[in-house]
Scaffold this motif. Structure first.
Motif, PDB file in Angstrom:
ATOM      1  N   HIS A 168      23.198  30.356  10.506  1.00 30.41           N
ATOM      2  CA  HIS A 168      23.232  28.896  10.559  1.00 30.41           C
ATOM      3  C   HIS A 168      24.043  28.345   9.387  1.00 30.41           C
ATOM      4  CE1 HIS A 168      20.617  28.001  13.946  1.00 30.41           C
ATOM      5  NE2 HIS A 168      19.770  28.913  13.527  1.00 30.41           N
ATOM      6  N   SER A 169      24.662  27.190   9.596  1.00 27.86           N
ATOM      7  CA  SER A 169      25.487  26.571   8.553  1.00 27.86           C
ATOM      8  C   SER A 169      24.785  25.417   7.857  1.00 27.86           C
ATOM      9  CB  SER A 169      26.802  26.066   9.157  1.00 27.86           C
ATOM     10  OG  SER A 169      26.555  25.103  10.167  1.00 27.86           O
ATOM     11  N   CYS A 178      21.342  38.206  16.254  1.00 30.70           N
ATOM     12  CA  CYS A 178      21.484  37.008  17.079  1.00 30.70           C
ATOM     13  C   CYS A 178      21.834  37.408  18.515  1.00 30.70           C
ATOM     14  CB  CYS A 178      22.556  36.092  16.503  1.00 30.70           C
ATOM     15  SG  CYS A 178      22.736  34.535  17.395  1.00 30.70           S
ATOM     16  N   ARG A 179      21.008  36.983  19.474  1.00 33.46           N
ATOM     17  CA  ARG A 179      21.218  37.325  20.878  1.00 33.46           C
ATOM     18  C   ARG A 179      21.873  36.184  21.652  1.00 33.46           C
ATOM     19  NH1 ARG A 179      16.362  39.327  24.981  1.00 33.46           N
ATOM     20  NH2 ARG A 179      17.636  39.469  26.877  1.00 33.46           N
ATOM     21  N   HIS A 180      21.444  34.959  21.411  1.00 31.27           N
ATOM     22  CA  HIS A 180      22.026  33.789  22.082  1.00 31.27           C
ATOM     23  C   HIS A 180      22.244  32.686  21.060  1.00 31.27           C
ATOM     24  CE1 HIS A 180      21.100  35.710  25.863  1.00 31.27           C
ATOM     25  NE2 HIS A 180      19.797  35.646  25.650  1.00 31.27           N
ATOM     26  N   THR A 181      23.291  31.899  21.268  1.00 32.05           N
ATOM     27  CA  THR A 181      23.551  30.700  20.477  1.00 32.05           C
ATOM     28  C   THR A 181      23.785  29.549  21.451  1.00 32.05           C
ATOM     29  OG1 THR A 181      24.534  31.965  18.667  1.00 32.05           O
ATOM     30  CG2 THR A 181      25.009  29.604  18.744  1.00 32.05           C
ATOM     31  N   MET A 182      22.948  28.521  21.367  1.00 30.94           N
ATOM     32  CA  MET A 182      23.037  27.372  22.263  1.00 30.94           C
ATOM     33  C   MET A 182      23.541  26.152  21.496  1.00 30.94           C
ATOM     34  SD  MET A 182      20.770  29.668  23.334  1.00 30.94           S
ATOM     35  CE  MET A 182      19.148  29.323  22.731  1.00 30.94           C
ATOM     36  N   ARG A 183      24.540  25.505  22.075  1.00 33.58           N
ATOM     37  CA  ARG A 183      25.150  24.323  21.448  1.00 33.58           C
ATOM     38  C   ARG A 183      25.096  23.125  22.409  1.00 33.58           C
ATOM     39  NH1 ARG A 183      28.298  28.759  19.858  1.00 33.58           N
ATOM     40  NH2 ARG A 183      28.501  28.989  17.584  1.00 33.58           N
ATOM     41  N   ASP A 184      23.929  22.851  22.929  1.00 41.13           N
ATOM     42  CA  ASP A 184      23.791  21.803  23.935  1.00 41.13           C
ATOM     43  C   ASP A 184      23.474  20.436  23.340  1.00 41.13           C
ATOM     44  OD1 ASP A 184      23.935  23.526  26.438  1.00 41.13           O
ATOM     45  OD2 ASP A 184      22.327  24.510  25.335  1.00 41.13           O
ATOM     46  N   THR A 236      13.533  22.390  23.125  1.00 41.51           N
ATOM     47  CA  THR A 236      14.017  21.897  21.835  1.00 41.51           C
ATOM     48  C   THR A 236      14.139  20.381  21.893  1.00 41.51           C
ATOM     49  OG1 THR A 236      16.336  22.142  22.501  1.00 41.51           O
ATOM     50  CG2 THR A 236      15.294  24.013  21.366  1.00 41.51           C
ATOM     51  N   ALA A 237      13.922  19.739  20.761  1.00 40.86           N
ATOM     52  CA  ALA A 237      14.056  18.283  20.647  1.00 40.86           C
ATOM     53  C   ALA A 237      15.045  17.973  19.536  1.00 40.86           C
ATOM     54  CB  ALA A 237      12.710  17.631  20.350  1.00 40.86           C
ATOM     55  N   SER A 238      15.900  16.974  19.788  1.00 40.25           N
ATOM     56  CA  SER A 238      16.997  16.686  18.858  1.00 40.25           C
ATOM     57  C   SER A 238      17.066  15.193  18.570  1.00 40.25           C
ATOM     58  CB  SER A 238      18.329  17.164  19.439  1.00 40.25           C
ATOM     59  OG  SER A 238      19.424  16.685  18.694  1.00 40.25           O
ATOM     60  N   ARG A 239      17.768  14.885  17.496  1.00 42.23           N
ATOM     61  CA  ARG A 239      17.998  13.487  17.139  1.00 42.23           C
ATOM     62  C   ARG A 239      19.033  12.808  18.039  1.00 42.23           C
ATOM     63  NH1 ARG A 239      15.950  11.178  12.556  1.00 42.23           N
ATOM     64  NH2 ARG A 239      14.748  12.549  11.170  1.00 42.23           N
ATOM     65  N   ASP A 240      19.598  13.541  18.993  1.00 46.16           N
ATOM     66  CA  ASP A 240      20.483  12.895  19.964  1.00 46.16           C
ATOM     67  C   ASP A 240      19.703  12.250  21.113  1.00 46.16           C
ATOM     68  OD1 ASP A 240      19.585  15.059  21.358  1.00 46.16           O
ATOM     69  OD2 ASP A 240      21.548  15.921  21.773  1.00 46.16           O
ATOM     70  N   SER A 241      18.366  12.121  20.945  1.00 48.70           N
ATOM     71  CA  SER A 241      17.472  11.455  21.912  1.00 48.70           C
ATOM     72  C   SER A 241      17.335  12.232  23.213  1.00 48.70           C
ATOM     73  CB  SER A 241      17.959  10.019  22.203  1.00 48.70           C
ATOM     74  OG  SER A 241      18.038   9.272  21.025  1.00 48.70           O
ATOM     75  N   THR A 242      17.483  13.564  23.160  1.00 50.11           N
ATOM     76  CA  THR A 242      17.275  14.399  24.346  1.00 50.11           C
ATOM     77  C   THR A 242      16.420  15.603  23.978  1.00 50.11           C
ATOM     78  OG1 THR A 242      19.251  15.780  23.987  1.00 50.11           O
ATOM     79  CG2 THR A 242      19.534  13.746  25.259  1.00 50.11           C
ATOM     80  N   ASP A 298      22.568  22.064  12.075  1.00 49.57           N
ATOM     81  CA  ASP A 298      23.957  22.251  12.505  1.00 49.57           C
ATOM     82  C   ASP A 298      24.131  22.090  14.013  1.00 49.57           C
ATOM     83  OD1 ASP A 298      22.821  24.518  13.522  1.00 49.57           O
ATOM     84  OD2 ASP A 298      23.954  25.929  12.306  1.00 49.57           O
ATOM     85  N   LYS A 299      23.091  21.532  14.700  1.00 52.75           N
ATOM     86  CA  LYS A 299      23.102  21.191  16.124  1.00 52.75           C
ATOM     87  C   LYS A 299      22.984  22.412  17.034  1.00 52.75           C
ATOM     88  CE  LYS A 299      26.316  17.407  15.078  1.00 52.75           C
ATOM     89  NZ  LYS A 299      27.606  16.770  15.435  1.00 52.75           N
ATOM     90  N   THR A 300      22.689  23.581  16.487  1.00 52.82           N
ATOM     91  CA  THR A 300      22.600  24.788  17.298  1.00 52.82           C
ATOM     92  C   THR A 300      21.178  25.331  17.320  1.00 52.82           C
ATOM     93  OG1 THR A 300      23.097  26.301  15.462  1.00 52.82           O
ATOM     94  CG2 THR A 300      24.966  25.372  16.688  1.00 52.82           C
TER      95      THR A 300
END
Length: 548
Positions: free
Chosen positions: A319-320, A357-363, A382-388, A341-343
């Motif tokens: 992660h960054s 690392c097996r999967h990296t999701m950038r949705d 997963t819950a994000s600050r992009d309101s989704t 980092d949104k991932t």
């Protein structure tokens, strides 16, 4: 007649006149002119002024022509930087005394010495200016090259240091390209294994590390998701039925710590697992069967710690930005991490204790704030600050659906699955709590306004009894009865300036832990009886903030 009195002698007259001249200035009648002959220095030039003026604001002395020019340009005093006008200057009357000639100018050798000193000072000043110019040119050329100016300009000004930097950048770029290609091939191989074993699936082939189906955009500009198909819905419903039946028959385990044992709890060890230059652990989870603790830190790393041996098993560094949430999936020896980092990354445990690392999701389009695993351990959200919020298949790493509201402007900051798996709870940055039906992805309840929280909802936890929900925010912990959809109790253990950062029910549903400036454990009761404080564990780190 008496003889006339003699005239005063010149000495007495001289003494009398001298006493008159020595009269203080403040005793002189108004309108008298004071003549000053003392040598006073101009505050600008540092020399005796020929036409001195005095500032009534600061009391400083200036040469008239210098201060007049400065006031015309700036309108301020050059020393105090206060507002100054020509009307604020008073003329100082002085005797016109011719300036004496310097001793060096009285002869030809003295004049030659003066000229030589001036020449030497001029050469030294010129040399210093040349050095500053050379340094400025070097810094400018390096800055222009770093900013990727056009190639023809770069060739003209690129120094040796920039050539070395250019070579190092090319080597690093080549290594990163090879690393990304290797990861892409590995991801393709891992995703093709479950696809070939289960037959055709709605997830398309992987190209360039991304799923082709998810890259398709619909008419509304959003990515097309395969959705939660009827097979998955039947699987979730069956899991809910089994868990509900088990929960009704479940008894309090005999190994549960009694209250008197909790009251004796003390800290037995402390382990600095993360970097000291970026201290802070934001999330923690425990692999109970192996007694392994996973921590996510501000230093962008996730650390797996073996508690019995006191050793660090491995450190995950892909992660960054800071890791905000992580969860174990014990069934398949997986660890899921969400980051700012949104991932989202899924890590596979190996026999030697390491994780890859097996999967990296950038949705998501903003920071991922929460990760929660479904009770079946086949899916997670997963819950994000992009309101989704997104619903994922763990085996393939594919996003089955991404849910958001058209009017949603406040991002999600917490999320948790109900123990039975058909309900998902989310908390927002505006203190709103939303309850979702996972099968239909529809919002079935919403707590806001007077019944909601004040400030960001930092954490939430469902009780194993199935009908209690605890949420934490700036104003403390609110307990909700899901049967009547109401708040029946509020725990406010801290002052208004101390937010409650975490809350968690234990698996038996007998205790609830609250984290803020310390850790407080309460005994779970029912809706009508009081929830008593059992134990307060102080924060011995000295930071005054428990995060998880």
């Amino acid at each position: 007649p008496p003889p006339p009195s003699p005239k005063p002698t010149p000495r007495r007259c001289h003494h009398h006149c001298r006493r008159r001249r020595a009269r203080p200035l403040e005793a002189q009648p108004p309108g008298d002119t004071t003549v000053v002959s003392a040598a006073m220095i101009c505050a600008i030039s540092g020399e005796v002024p020929e036409d001195p003026v005095l500032s009534t604001n600061s009391g400083l002395l200036f040469e008239r022509r210098l201060i007049q020019r400065y006031i015309e340009d700036h309108g301020k005093c050059p020393v105090t930087k206060e507002e100054l006008a020509m009307d604020d200057l008073v003329t100082v009357k002085t005797n016109k005394i011719p300036k004496p000639r310097p001793l060096q100018a009285a002869s030809v050798p003295g004049l030659l010495g003066m000229f030589q000193n001036e020449w030497d000072a001029l050469m030294l000043s010129n040399f210093a200016l040349e050095q500053q110019l050379h340094t400025a040119r070097q810094e400018l050329s390096h800055a222009l090259y770093q900013c990727k100016v056009p190639f023809d300009i770069r060739i003209l000004i690129k120094p040796r240091s920039c050539q070395l930097h250019d070579a190092a950048c090319r080597v690093i770029a080549r290594l990163k390209k090879e690393r990304d290609e290797s990861r892409t091939l590995l991801a393709q191989a891992e995703r093709q294994i479950p696809i070939s074993a289960a037959g055709p699936a709605p997830v398309a082939a992987v190209t360039n590390g991304k799923r082709a189906l998810e890259d398709e955009v619909g008419p509304d500009g959003k990515k097309i998701r395969p959705g939660i198909n009827p097979v998955i819905i039947d699987e979730l419903t069956e899991c809910n039925s089994v868990l509900s039946a088990q929960r009704k028959k479940r008894q309090v385990p005999p190994s549960l710590a009694p209250i008197d044992a909790l009251e004796r709890y003390t800290q037995i060890s402390s382990h600095p697992l993360h970097k000291t230059n970026k201290p802070g652990i934001l999330s923690i989870d425990i692999h109970h069967s192996k007694d392994i603790i996973a921590t996510g830190g501000i230093d962008t790393n996730a650390v797996l710690f073996d508690r019995p041996s006191g050793q660090v098993l491995c450190t995950l560094t892909d992660h960054s930005k800071k890791i905000t949430s992580l969860k174990f999936v014990p069934r398949d020896e997986l660890l899921i991490t969400g980051s700012a980092d949104k991932t989202v990354r899924v890590w596979q445990g190996n026999e030697d204790g390491s994780y890859g690392c097996r999967h990296t999701m950038r949705d998501h389009g903003a920071e991922v704030e929460a990760v929660t695993v479904h009770a079946s351990q086949k899916y997670f959200a997963t819950a994000s600050r992009d309101s989704t919020w997104c619903f994922y298949d763990i085996s393939t790493g594919s996003c089955l659906t991404q849910v958001g509201e058209a009017s949603g402007q406040d991002g999600y900051t917490s999320a948790a699955f109900h123990p039975d798996g058909l309900i998902l709870g989310t908390g927002t940055s505006e203190g709103v709590i939303k309850i979702w039906d996972v099968k239909s992805q529809a919002r079935v309840a919403k707590f806001e306004g007077e019944v909601g929280h004040v400030g960001t909802v930092t954490a939430m936890s469902f009780s194993e009894n199935g009908y209690f929900l605890a949420t934490a925010a700036l104003d403390g912990v609110k307990l909700w009865d899901l049967r009547k959809l109401r708040n029946f109790r509020t725990l406010s253990p801290y002052d208004p300036d101390t937010p409650t950062s975490s809350v968690e029910f234990d698996f038996s549903g007998s205790y609830i832990a609250v984290a803020g400036s310390d850790i407080r454990v309460y005994q779970v009761a029912n809706v009508k009886t009081e929830w008593n404080l059992v134990k307060t564990l102080p924060d011995l780190s000295g930071t005054g903030k428990v995060t998880s």
